[in-house]
Scaffold this active site. Structure first.
Site, PDB file in Angstrom:
ATOM      1  N   ASP A   1       0.543  -0.833  -0.147  1.00  0.00           N
ATOM      2  CA  ASP A   1      -0.124  -0.248  -0.007  1.00  0.00           C
ATOM      3  C   ASP A   1       0.701   1.018  -0.030  1.00  0.00           C
ATOM      4  OD1 ASP A   1      -2.421  -1.291  -0.347  1.00  0.00           O
ATOM      5  OD2 ASP A   1      -2.814  -1.371   2.341  1.00  0.00           O
TER       6      ASP A   1
HETATM    7  N1  URA Z   1      -1.588  -6.098   4.207  1.00  0.00           N
HETATM    8  C1  URA Z   1      -1.742  -5.037   3.666  1.00  0.00           C
HETATM    9  O1  URA Z   1      -3.458  -4.143   4.407  1.00  0.00           O
HETATM   10  N2  URA Z   1      -1.332  -3.649   3.143  1.00  0.00           N
HETATM   11  C2  URA Z   1       0.569  -3.882   2.571  1.00  0.00           C
HETATM   12  O2  URA Z   1       0.456  -3.361   2.213  1.00  0.00           O
HETATM   13  C3  URA Z   1       0.864  -5.159   2.241  1.00  0.00           C
HETATM   14  C4  URA Z   1       0.245  -6.019   3.417  1.00  0.00           C
END
Ligand code: URA
Length: 253
Positions: free
Chosen positions: A108
């Site tokens: 993310d």
């Molecule tokens: N899980 C999440 O919620 N975000 C990420 O960036 C990676 C795994």
């Protein structure tokens, strides 16, 4: 490098890994240049010395076996879409830039840490497909209280919002007040955030520090990236690559 007399559309299709239709559209839209000059002549013959670019990126030899290891900073999206900018691809140095370069899975925008990039679709699937069960470790900062049985629920498979089946067994370790580590082997959308939410907390910071047996290399500061070493590839634990080793095919533009 184009073969002797290779038609432009065949070379672009091969080097950029695109379909014929996408190649024709790209050429028609004047996104392709030969030796710096835009051309719409898709049958034009090329020679090994010709330099072909797509959207300004040198197609050169397709860098299909090269794997880049990156310390992703927070604030960049793992996306090719301009509307998601700023993008991780904006900080890729020119020697690695290629239209086919993709992140191996996604972090993310507000997640930092170990991120691999490659043009090699087989490698990408080998690392991300849940059936290969390659573990990924996340260091989590959270607010709120996690359920007393959070560790056991993770071992058994947590149900998360938006999915009909429980997550695969995962390993949760409580690291201190508001801090935990989670090792998962799938890559469901926002999986860590949703698992922590299902357990009663809210993720406030997220950092991936390990994939397989590969730790985020300590020489990489946030925003830095380089070609993976053979030793790192061996630690990652992807057997076909462990045997053959990486081949750095990127050309410096
Ligand atoms: N899980 C999440 O919620 N975000 C990420 O960036 C990676 C795994």
């Amino acid at each position: 490098m184009p073969a002797d007399g290779e038609p432009l559309d065949r070379f672009v299709t091969r080097a950029a890994g695109m379909t014929w239709a996408a190649t024709r559209l790209a050429i028609h839209a004047e996104r392709v240049a030969v030796n710096g000059v835009m051309t719409q002549k898709y049958h034009r013959n090329l020679w090994p010395d010709d330099r072909v670019t797509l959207d300004g990126c040198d197609l050169g030899d397709p860098p299909d076996r090269c794997i880049v290891v990156c310390h992703k900073p927070v604030g960049l999206a793992c996306s090719h879409l301009g509307q998601d900018a700023p993008l991780i691809y904006e900080i890729v140095p020119p020697e690695f830039a290629h239209p086919n370069l993709n992140t191996v899975g996604r972090l993310d925008r507000n997640t930092s840490g170990l991120l691999l990039l490659t043009c090699d679709g087989k490698f990408l699937i080998r690392v991300t497909a849940p059936k290969h069960k390659l573990p990924k470790r996340y260091r989590i900062g959270y607010s709120g209280e996690l359920a007393a049985d959070a560790v056991v629920r993770c071992q058994q498979g947590v149900m998360i919002d938006g999915f009909d089946t429980p997550c695969a067994p995962a390993e949760l370790t409580m690291d201190g007040p508001g801090r935990a580590s989670l090792v998962i082997s799938e890559g469901r959308h926002h999986q860590v955030k949703r698992m922590i939410a299902a357990l009663g907390g809210k993720v406030v910071s997220l950092h991936r520090d390990r994939i397989g047996g590969l730790d985020l290399p300590s020489d990489l500061q946030p925003g830095q990236m380089r070609v993976i070493t053979e030793d790192e590839l061996a630690r990652l634990g992807v057997p076909m690559y462990w045997r053959e080793g990486p081949r750095a095919l990127f050309r410096v533009v």
